[in-house]
Write an enzyme that holds these catalytic residues in place. Structure first.
Site, PDB file in Angstrom:
ATOM      1  N   GLY A 125       0.801  -1.223   0.000  1.00  0.00           N
ATOM      2  CA  GLY A 125       0.000   0.000   0.000  1.00  0.00           C
ATOM      3  C   GLY A 125       0.830   1.267   0.000  1.00  0.00           C
ATOM      4  O   GLY A 125       0.572   2.193  -0.779  1.00  0.00           O
ATOM      5  N   GLU A 144     -10.350  -7.927  13.434  1.00  0.00           N
ATOM      6  CA  GLU A 144     -11.059  -7.273  14.515  1.00  0.00           C
ATOM      7  C   GLU A 144     -12.496  -6.958  14.105  1.00  0.00           C
ATOM      8  O   GLU A 144     -13.359  -6.746  14.946  1.00  0.00           O
ATOM      9  CB  GLU A 144     -10.311  -5.982  14.842  1.00  0.00           C
ATOM     10  CG  GLU A 144     -10.584  -5.421  16.193  1.00  0.00           C
ATOM     11  CD  GLU A 144      -9.515  -4.402  16.548  1.00  0.00           C
ATOM     12  OE1 GLU A 144      -8.343  -4.797  16.653  1.00  0.00           O
ATOM     13  OE2 GLU A 144      -9.857  -3.237  16.699  1.00  0.00           O
ATOM     14  N   ARG A 183      -5.818  -3.727  20.982  1.00  0.00           N
ATOM     15  CA  ARG A 183      -5.342  -5.104  20.811  1.00  0.00           C
ATOM     16  C   ARG A 183      -4.375  -5.556  21.892  1.00  0.00           C
ATOM     17  O   ARG A 183      -4.405  -6.708  22.322  1.00  0.00           O
ATOM     18  CB  ARG A 183      -4.665  -5.234  19.449  1.00  0.00           C
ATOM     19  CG  ARG A 183      -5.671  -5.114  18.337  1.00  0.00           C
ATOM     20  CD  ARG A 183      -5.001  -5.038  16.995  1.00  0.00           C
ATOM     21  NE  ARG A 183      -6.018  -4.917  15.958  1.00  0.00           N
ATOM     22  CZ  ARG A 183      -5.755  -4.673  14.690  1.00  0.00           C
ATOM     23  NH1 ARG A 183      -4.499  -4.529  14.287  1.00  0.00           N
ATOM     24  NH2 ARG A 183      -6.727  -4.587  13.805  1.00  0.00           N
ATOM     25  N   HIS A 194       1.628  -9.630  14.937  1.00  0.00           N
ATOM     26  CA  HIS A 194       0.861  -9.020  13.865  1.00  0.00           C
ATOM     27  C   HIS A 194       1.517  -7.790  13.255  1.00  0.00           C
ATOM     28  O   HIS A 194       1.572  -7.651  12.043  1.00  0.00           O
ATOM     29  CB  HIS A 194      -0.517  -8.644  14.414  1.00  0.00           C
ATOM     30  CG  HIS A 194      -1.450  -8.093  13.400  1.00  0.00           C
ATOM     31  ND1 HIS A 194      -1.743  -8.770  12.234  1.00  0.00           N
ATOM     32  CD2 HIS A 194      -2.161  -6.941  13.348  1.00  0.00           C
ATOM     33  CE1 HIS A 194      -2.600  -8.047  11.522  1.00  0.00           C
ATOM     34  NE2 HIS A 194      -2.857  -6.931  12.162  1.00  0.00           N
ATOM     35  N   ARG A 201      -0.678  -0.017  18.026  1.00  0.00           N
ATOM     36  CA  ARG A 201      -1.447   0.524  16.920  1.00  0.00           C
ATOM     37  C   ARG A 201      -2.921   0.185  17.056  1.00  0.00           C
ATOM     38  O   ARG A 201      -3.268  -0.940  17.431  1.00  0.00           O
ATOM     39  CB  ARG A 201      -0.916  -0.047  15.596  1.00  0.00           C
ATOM     40  CG  ARG A 201      -1.763   0.332  14.408  1.00  0.00           C
ATOM     41  CD  ARG A 201      -1.163  -0.128  13.107  1.00  0.00           C
ATOM     42  NE  ARG A 201      -1.225  -1.570  12.892  1.00  0.00           N
ATOM     43  CZ  ARG A 201      -2.311  -2.248  12.562  1.00  0.00           C
ATOM     44  NH1 ARG A 201      -3.467  -1.637  12.438  1.00  0.00           N
ATOM     45  NH2 ARG A 201      -2.254  -3.552  12.351  1.00  0.00           N
ATOM     46  N   GLN A 221       3.040  -5.603  18.027  1.00  0.00           N
ATOM     47  CA  GLN A 221       1.645  -5.881  18.383  1.00  0.00           C
ATOM     48  C   GLN A 221       1.277  -7.346  18.175  1.00  0.00           C
ATOM     49  O   GLN A 221       1.513  -7.903  17.105  1.00  0.00           O
ATOM     50  CB  GLN A 221       0.716  -5.026  17.524  1.00  0.00           C
ATOM     51  CG  GLN A 221      -0.756  -5.273  17.832  1.00  0.00           C
ATOM     52  CD  GLN A 221      -1.637  -4.277  17.127  1.00  0.00           C
ATOM     53  OE1 GLN A 221      -1.896  -4.405  15.946  1.00  0.00           O
ATOM     54  NE2 GLN A 221      -2.087  -3.274  17.849  1.00  0.00           N
ATOM     55  N   SER A 243      -3.219   0.951  10.419  1.00  0.00           N
ATOM     56  CA  SER A 243      -2.113   0.546   9.539  1.00  0.00           C
ATOM     57  C   SER A 243      -2.418   0.975   8.107  1.00  0.00           C
ATOM     58  O   SER A 243      -1.561   1.530   7.414  1.00  0.00           O
ATOM     59  CB  SER A 243      -1.901  -0.958   9.589  1.00  0.00           C
ATOM     60  OG  SER A 243      -3.102  -1.627   9.274  1.00  0.00           O
ATOM     61  N   PHE A 270     -14.660  -0.284  15.241  1.00  0.00           N
ATOM     62  CA  PHE A 270     -13.396  -1.021  15.322  1.00  0.00           C
ATOM     63  C   PHE A 270     -12.755  -0.752  16.676  1.00  0.00           C
ATOM     64  O   PHE A 270     -13.058   0.256  17.322  1.00  0.00           O
ATOM     65  CB  PHE A 270     -12.451  -0.575  14.202  1.00  0.00           C
ATOM     66  CG  PHE A 270     -11.979  -1.715  13.371  1.00  0.00           C
ATOM     67  CD1 PHE A 270     -12.769  -2.238  12.380  1.00  0.00           C
ATOM     68  CD2 PHE A 270     -10.727  -2.279  13.594  1.00  0.00           C
ATOM     69  CE1 PHE A 270     -12.338  -3.306  11.614  1.00  0.00           C
ATOM     70  CE2 PHE A 270     -10.288  -3.344  12.833  1.00  0.00           C
ATOM     71  CZ  PHE A 270     -11.092  -3.862  11.837  1.00  0.00           C
ATOM     72  N   LEU A 326      -4.928 -14.488  10.598  1.00  0.00           N
ATOM     73  CA  LEU A 326      -5.687 -13.442  11.265  1.00  0.00           C
ATOM     74  C   LEU A 326      -7.188 -13.565  11.045  1.00  0.00           C
ATOM     75  O   LEU A 326      -7.650 -13.805   9.943  1.00  0.00           O
ATOM     76  CB  LEU A 326      -5.225 -12.091  10.704  1.00  0.00           C
ATOM     77  CG  LEU A 326      -5.727 -10.899  11.503  1.00  0.00           C
ATOM     78  CD1 LEU A 326      -5.053 -10.882  12.855  1.00  0.00           C
ATOM     79  CD2 LEU A 326      -5.427  -9.630  10.748  1.00  0.00           C
TER      80      LEU A 326
END
Lengths: 575, 232, 126, 124
Positions: free
Chosen positions: A14, A251, A282, A348, A390, A236, A395, A115, A248
């Site tokens: 990204g 969330e 988290r 993660h 985070r 994390q 992210s 979230f 994963l």
């Protein structure tokens, strides 16, 4: 082979592709990736990308900023967090204009959902802030940005692995060295500016949601060149990884109403975060899970707990969490609509990384002195917007916001500067390293070293850390490094030498692990993702600062850098 | 459980033709085929070569033929295959080494069909283009594509007809043709109407069967054919 | 490794393949009736042993059956040769051999079309 | 090329397509032969009736059975393809449609085969 470009972007996730998109048809830019761009790990991001659009309920960027700062346990640089939460809004609209297929509200606007850690009015209640495309938001971002690259005719170098960074004697970055995996050839990329966007290094841990390719290559290469790594102790652990595999489960499962339960069937987050419950940040949820397990309340006394989605309407699972349901069916053979899902915390995300300023420029000291021509963005960078932990969705925000800023700044830089001459034989270090690995013959097996590394890092530098464990880990790391010096590549061929690639990656993993452990040992407090059992409290007097790790001939030297505080004074962090 | 793996090997530096390597491995039934490949590479034969990255079916690196059908090695559990597993590279593209094939033609076909949103109207900063949930739903299925190549290299037409753009390229064109925000449908349809376009498809359904993301590939291709036929 | 191609050369389209595809289906549906009735008449209601010159002559007394047979001939020939053309596209990759293939198909269409038509149109029972 | 087909474990859809192509080409070849013999009708009964012995040979009766099977299969499967092409939900039932096509095939083929073999036995 020699190539000359105005700008080189290393990594096609990204951040890298968002930066490339800023060049549009201007400038001569190349994207170098050790994978095909569409294989980048941004594609695995599921839940969403937060921006205070307020499409469903009142929301403000400053609430987002507050949540980011608080979520990061006040180690966040607040100037950066302000940039992040303000520009997130524009960045999301820009993605939509590029064609990203967001889910929509009935009025046709971008849909948003709840979230972890994202709240209204400074912590009152969960807010709908995460823009999403089912549970494949990252996939859509990656595809959309790659498509923009095709539209803009970006030059892609696929399956070319960065193996060295080029700098002049005056400390100006002027290119990279790449290894073409398909042919084994060394390529010299000469450029005015280089962006490092290679992602994280979750593969230092045994159970991780990270791709096999995420081995901290660029972190290590810069580290070897004497550049610092910031806040490496903050890693994390995501609470909901599939048990044992670490894959994963977003969330978003909890954002849509999922609940974590212990062996007694209790919703134990009521005890740890009475307001946000399962949507607490988290680090807290992961620690709470571990505390339940330690208290013998894991499932059947074992080291995992359950994620419960059975009370959700089946159409929510089908429409909003389709990929996650598919993972659960494929890997566990369970039906998430009727059965509980065994979960375990999984390594993660690296909050730390290459220190940069808010323009993406790499900095080298506490005064934020920049390296001309060198940029970093995305997970590999530490701006620092995530501080000690985070928040979910940030992210992706980080990628697009700082990828975009870095791209724009590089464009200016490249217009105002000329190519800096390369040293003669700029590839000598890379050749020496590769030739060394290729010519060694021994029984030492790199993959066994890697397994031991991952196992030990998981045990002693995982969710809970102690001085004793970290010291033990340090001596283990030096033993492994010693063994690594004898490792030979078993595949002696030129074509697609994956064995050489993995052996190089192992070297990077070892460097990164050193930095993580040195930081974790130095930081004698508990904050966000870093929890020291021997120092269980946050210590703002001594430790409200970033760590900088430098690799020197005498080992790792630790430095530090102040945290930028603008709007929010540190407070106790409860949810 | 003990499993026998037969893996097609080919190293252009030394082999003139592919051969099969045989490996015996002790695995858990719930292990992925990719886990077994890694185990063989790491413990038995370091020269075994394949692509892999995310290891859970979203990056599309490890598409290969497992017991004769295109699958992602990271999405297949060994218990579903029993104790004899044959692994070969995808068909139709040049093998670079072992299970790694040259994907350039694949991405080339993809690029031919303008795989990006065509719309230069500026909706104005600070707001999104509106799209109803129904309009969004129309092309949802084809947005799932991860470009692993499983569909295209499962298609008997692409094995022999190098002009055919192939299922994956059509899927990615479909994703934009039916996006209410896009304005490039006509140009894409013109290419798809040509000899290398959708009319080469013989509704064999191998692509749909092979897609690890569950995309109804043939349905997407048929929809494009109907659009070309009726102009709707 | 590197690629800066923006895709293949874009094939220029005409509607030929579309019409071909559509014709394939239309002729296919017609042939389902034509060919199945033909097979039924020849092999179910009659047997191969009933068929001789007189049988053919009696059948072609009727203009309907002549029309029927001619339509069957043309549809079967064009449908079949169109299939053959697609097979050539699928299995013959060199441009030269493709021209050979297409030519053979065109020649077959001409020769067999003319032969069949002549047989049906000019037949006069002796 | 040929090795490609051996290398892929054909799903049902691929088998039905391969059979469709083979039966189509087979019927086309027969069509050529058939046009030639019908062309010879124009040259009078002597020549034509003399030629018919080929069609009356038991081996050829069996051959005709294969031809008819090909025509029936090609027709039934062709209808299935047309349904998938023109009915927007057809793709969902692709496999059921195939079994349906096979049922239709046998419904037509079994009586046809019975009658033809019966005729052959009567003639022998």
């Amino acid at each position: 082979m020699y190539h000359r470009f105005d700008a080189i972007i290393v990594g096609a996730g990204g951040a890298g592709l968002m930066a490339a998109a800023q060049f549009a048809s201007e400038g001569d830019v190349a994207v170098v990736s050790k994978l095909y761009p569409t294989r980048s790990h941004t594609g695995a991001a599921q839940g969403g990308i937060s921006a205070a659009l307020g499409n469903l309920e009142e929301d403000h960027w400053i609430w987002h900023m507050f949540d980011t700062v608080k979520g990061g346990d006040y180690l966040v640089d607040q100037d950066a967090a302000e940039v992040l939460s303000r520009e997130a809004i524009d960045a999301v609209y820009e993605l939509e204009h590029m064609g990203l297929p967001f889910n929509r509200t009935p009025e046709g606007k971008i849909d948003q959902r709840r979230f972890g850690g994202h709240t209204r009015n400074y912590g009152e209640a969960a807010v709908r802030r995460a823009c999403y495309a089912a549970d494949r938001t990252g996939h859509m971002i990656l595809q959309t940005l790659y498509q923009q690259g095709i539209k803009n005719q970006v030059r892609y170098f696929n399956e070319v692995m960065m193996v060295d960074l080029l700098m002049t004697d005056d400390g100006v970055c002027n290119g990279i060295i790449g290894l073409d995996i398909q042919t084994g050839e060394i390529h010299i990329f000469h450029a005015k500016a280089v962006l490092i966007a290679t992602g994280g290094f979750g593969r230092v841990f045994k159970v991780t949601s990270n791709a096999l390719a995420l081995t901290g290559d660029a972190c290590s290469i810069l580290f070897r060149r004497g550049l610092p790594l910031e806040d490496m102790e903050f890693f994390q652990f995501h609470p909901t990884g599939i048990n044992k595999l670490g894959i994963l489960l977003s969330e978003a499962c909890r954002g849509e109403g999922g609940i974590i339960r212990n062996g007694k069937g209790e919703r134990f987050m009521e005890r740890y975060a009475p307001t946000l419950l399962d949507l607490a940040p988290r680090d807290m949820v992961s620690r709470s899970i571990h505390q339940e397990i330690r208290a013998g309340r894991g499932i059947d006394g074992q080291d995992y707990v359950h994620l419960d989605l059975t009370h959700l309407p089946p159409e929510v699972i089908d429409q909003k969490l389709p990929d996650i349901s598919d993972f659960v069916r494929t890997y566990m053979g369970l039906d998430p609509k009727t059965e509980l899902i065994p979960i375990q915390a999984t390594a993660h995300y690296a909050m730390g990384g290459i220190p940069t300023d808010v323009e993406g420029r790499v900095t080298i000291d506490q005064d934020n002195t920049v390296v001309p021509g060198l940029y970093a963005a995305g997970e590999v960078a530490c701006v620092s917007v995530h501080g000690a932990n985070r928040l979910g969705t940030n992210s992706l925000v980080d990628l697009v916001v700082f990828g975009r800023r870095a791209g724009k700044h590089m464009l200016d830089f490249m217009r105002q500067n000329e190519h800096q001459a390369l040293a003669p034989e700029p590839d000598y270090r890379a050749r020496a390293e590769i030739d060394g690995l290729m010519s060694t013959d021994s029984d030492e097996n790199g993959s066994i070293i890697r397994e031991e590394l991952q196992e030990n890092m998981m045990n002693d530098a995982g969710v809970f850390r102690t001085a004793e464990g970290l010291q033990r880990l340090q001596s283990k790391l030096s033993e492994l490094r010693d063994r690594y010096s004898r490792v030979g590549v078993r595949d002696k061929g030129k074509t697609f030498n994956m064995d050489l690639m993995e052996t190089l990656e192992l070297g990077y993993l070892l460097d990164v692990s050193d930095a993580v452990v040195a930081g974790a040992l130095a930081r004698e407090e508990s904050r966000g993702g870093h929890f020291r059992e021997d120092f269980p409290e946050r210590d703002d007097v001594n430790w409200l600062r970033h760590t900088l790790a430098y690799k020197t001939s005498g080992g790792i030297e630790m430095g530090s850098k102040p945290v930028v505080i603008t709007r929010f004074e540190p407070k106790e962090r409860t949810y | 459980m003990e499993v026998q793996f037969r893996i097609e090997r080919f190293n252009p530096d030394q082999d003139t033709r592919p051969w099969f390597g045989e490996y015996t491995l002790e695995v858990e039934p719930t292990d992925r085929v990719l886990d077994a490949l890694n185990e063989i590479k790491w413990k038995q034969d370091g020269t075994l070569t394949f692509r892999r990255s995310c290891a859970h079916g979203v990056c599309g690196s490890d598409a290969m033929r497992i017991n004769g059908r295109n699958r992602l090695a990271c999405k297949e559990l060994i218990r579903d295959y029993g104790d004899k597993i044959t692994i070969e590279p995808m068909l139709g593209y040049r093998v670079i080494k072992d299970l790694v094939v040259d994907m350039e033609d694949f991405f080339d076909s993809y690029r031919t069909l303008q795989p990006y949103l065509v719309n230069d109207e500026n909706p104005g900063a600070g707001r999104e283009r509106l799209q109803s949930p129904e309009d969004r739903e129309v092309f949802d299925d084809t947005t799932k594509c991860i470009m692993c190549g499983a569909c295209t290299t499962a298609c008997p037409i692409t094995w022999t007809n190098k002009d055919f753009l192939g299922p994956a390229a059509i899927v990615n064109a479909h994703r934009f043709i039916y996006d209410s925000r896009d304005k490039g449908a006509n140009e894409r349809l013109e290419v798809l109407n040509s000899k290398s376009g959708v009319w080469r498809c013989r509704t064999i359904f191998n692509c749909t069967e092979a897609c690890p993301r569950g995309i109804e590939v043939t349905r997407a291709i048929e929809q494009v054919k109907r659009t070309l036929l009726t102009g709707e | 490794m590197s690629s800066n191609r923006v895709g293949r050369e874009k094939p220029v389209g005409s509607n030929f393949e579309l019409y071909s595809w559509y014709f394939f289906r239309i002729s296919g549906i017609m042939l389902v009736f034509l060919a199945v009735i033909h097979v039924m008449v020849m092999h179910v209601f009659n047997t191969a042993f009933d068929i001789d010159y007189d049988f053919v002559a009696a059948r072609w007394e009727s203009p309907f059956w002549r029309m029927f047979d001619w339509l069957l001939l043309i549809m079967a020939l064009t449908h079949g040769l169109n299939g053959a053309r697609i097979a050539v596209d699928d299995y013959v990759q060199s441009a030269g051999w493709r021209v050979v293939g297409y030519s053979a198909i065109l020649i077959a269409l001409l020769i067999f079309g003319v032969m069949g038509t002549l047989a049906i149109v000019t037949f006069e029972p002796q | 090329m040929v090795s490609s087909y051996r290398g892929y474990r054909a799903p049902q859809g691929m088998l039905s397509w391969a059979l469709h192509r083979l039966t189509g080409l087979g019927v086309l070849l027969f069509l050529f032969l058939h046009i030639i013999d019908i062309f010879l009708v124009g040259y009078g009964p002597e020549l034509f009736d003399e030629l018919l012995f080929i069609y009356h040979h038991p081996a050829f009766v069996v051959g005709q059975l294969a031809l008819i099977a090909s025509v029936y299969y090609h027709a039934a499967n062709g209808i299935r393809i047309i349904i998938v092409d023109f009915w927007s939900k057809g793709y969902k039932y692709e496999s059921q449609l195939f079994y349906g096509a096979m049922v239709v095939f046998f419904l037509f083929f079994i009586p046809t085969a019975f009658l033809m073999l019966n005729a052959l036995l009567n003639e022998l």
